[in-house]
Design an enzyme around this catalytic site. Structure first.
Site, PDB file in Angstrom:
ATOM      1  N   GLU A  56      -3.744   7.485  -3.693  1.00  0.00           N
ATOM      2  CA  GLU A  56      -3.613   6.170  -3.088  1.00  0.00           C
ATOM      3  C   GLU A  56      -3.332   5.125  -4.163  1.00  0.00           C
ATOM      4  OE1 GLU A  56      -6.295   4.714   0.498  1.00  0.00           O
ATOM      5  OE2 GLU A  56      -7.269   4.385  -1.416  1.00  0.00           O
ATOM      6  N   TYR A 107       0.857  -1.182   0.000  1.00  0.00           N
ATOM      7  CA  TYR A 107       0.000   0.000   0.000  1.00  0.00           C
ATOM      8  C   TYR A 107       0.890   1.228   0.000  1.00  0.00           C
ATOM      9  CZ  TYR A 107      -3.200   3.633   1.524  1.00  0.00           C
ATOM     10  OH  TYR A 107      -3.933   4.791   1.605  1.00  0.00           O
TER      11      TYR A 107
END
Ligand code: GDP
Ligand code: MN
Length: 390
Positions: free
Chosen positions: A197, A109
């Site tokens: 993101e 991530y």
């Protein structure tokens, strides 16, 4: 303002972020052609909606043939996709992104957000990326690392290397991750983003890092200087009431309660919602009519609030400084004449020309419920609701 995954990937690609080859398609036939153009043997078909969690809702499918791409696209386009982020009614899918499938070895991530406490852009990274990142943040917060960027000097190479090392990337992968972080940061800063993101940031079979999913959202107050971002806005993804309100210079946000709110000033609108909640009610919306609200603007505010079928009562709370209570009152009376309003209306007026305002409401003959102050108004709203629902 949010944009779609395919738009985010286009944007990030321009900054040098590696993304899978892909094409957006509005029909199943286009999706099949897109897969043929891309080539290869496996593709991913991804529903494009402004909500995450698509993998869990069946909005991300790996296809083994062009025909399967067509089938998945056919299933998704025109259907309502329900994911953990859409609410039970789901979101209508207008288009899909067809991409070459990535052979994922491990999912990381990588995100950038503005941390409100430090007022700085902050890198967030984890070696446990993918669909369970929220779960990881809750149960194993130590697996999520943060690095705060100093705006005076910007993102430094050592910060990127440190972050990459903390999520277990070394050698070639570390330099790939550093490049990606710097590209993401440049894009974030250039475009006045609030969030960027990449999840998953995938380590693929050949040892490189690829942005398999990407999401960005942008500061609405900066859109006036970001015309290329403004063009990416998709009104289909927004509440039509909110879009209409913006067009009338009103600040409206739909909520899920039953007390419609018409207030001047954002702070007073928040206080009004607090007062309603404090007395046991639930606001149906946030609405700021702004200063200098003309009768026409008040009428528009009523129309938009009443488009929400959940609204059982309306609270009008005006503290007139720049505004004038008599204008507001005229707007209220006009709205009662023009619109088919069959919910009770509680009105609290204070400030400039309050006496004239009250007089206009009283002599109109409409059954406005007058309140003395905010607390009184919220109490009357909740009492009236209790009385109305046996
Ligand atoms: P989200 O659920 O809306 O966040 O959609 P994502 O694009 O992140 O996809 C969800 C999951 O599907 C990812 O975490 C991956 O595990 C998987 N996935 C997506 N694209 C690919 C791909 O090209 N190859 C493989 N093997 N898995 C993929
Ligand atoms: Mn994702």
């Amino acid at each position: 303002m949010n944009i779609h995954e395919y738009q985010t990937k286009d944007l990030l690609k321009g900054y040098g972020v590696p993304v899978p080859q892909g094409k957006v398609a509005h029909t199943d036939a286009n999706a099949a052609t897109a897969a043929e153009d891309i080539g290869g043997e496996r593709w991913v078909v991804k529903a494009q909606i402004h909500a995450g969690g698509r993998g869990k809702g069946g909005g991300v499918k790996v296809a083994e043939s062009v025909d399967q791409v067509r089938q998945y696209a056919d299933q998704m386009i025109g259907s309502s996709l329900v994911t953990p982020q859409t609410g039970p009614e789901g979101r209508l899918v207008h288009r899909v992104l067809v991409e070459e499938a990535s052979s994922i070895v491990k999912e990381f991530y990588l995100g950038l957000v503005i941390d409100r406490a430090t007022q700085r852009i902050t890198v967030i990274a984890s070696d446990s990326g993918g669909m369970e990142i929220e779960e990881v943040a809750r149960k194993n917060p130590e697996r999520v690392v943060r690095e705060v960027i100093d705006p005076a000097v910007g993102m430094q190479d050592f910060q990127c290397r440190k972050t990459a090392a903390r999520i277990g990337l070394t050698g070639k992968q570390m330099s790939g991750a550093v490049k990606m972080m710097k590209a993401l940061y440049r894009c974030f800063r250039d475009k006045d983003a609030l969030l960027a993101e990449i999840n998953p940031l995938a380590l693929v079979e050949d040892g490189s890092l690829v942005a398999v999913d990407a999401k960005m959202s942008f500061d609405g107050n900066a859109l006036y200087k970001q015309s290329d971002i403004t063009e990416l806005r998709d009104f289909d993804e927004e509440d039509p009431k909110e879009v209409e309100a913006t067009g009338h210079g009103l600040n409206y946000i739909a909520l899920d309660g039953d007390v419609g709110c018409i207030v001047n000033g954002a702070g007073l609108a928040m206080a009004t919602m607090d007062a309603i909640s404090f007395h046991g009610g639930k606001p149906a919306n946030f609405l700021d009519v702004g200063g200098g609200a003309s009768p026409e603007k008040v009428g528009n505010a009523f129309r938009i609030v009443l488009q929400d079928d959940n609204v059982k009562i309306i609270l009008v709370n005006i503290f007139a400084g720049i505004n004038r209570c008599d204008w507001i009152a005229e707007g209220l009376v006009q709205a009662m004449k023009d619109l088919d309003i069959n919910v009770p209306i509680v009105v609290r007026l204070a400030g400039t020309n309050v006496e004239q305002g009250r007089e206009i409401l009283k002599s109109s003959g409409f059954p406005f419920i007058m309140a003395g102050n905010l607390d009184d108004a919220a109490t009357r709203v909740v009492d009236k609701l209790k009385g109305a629902t046996p």
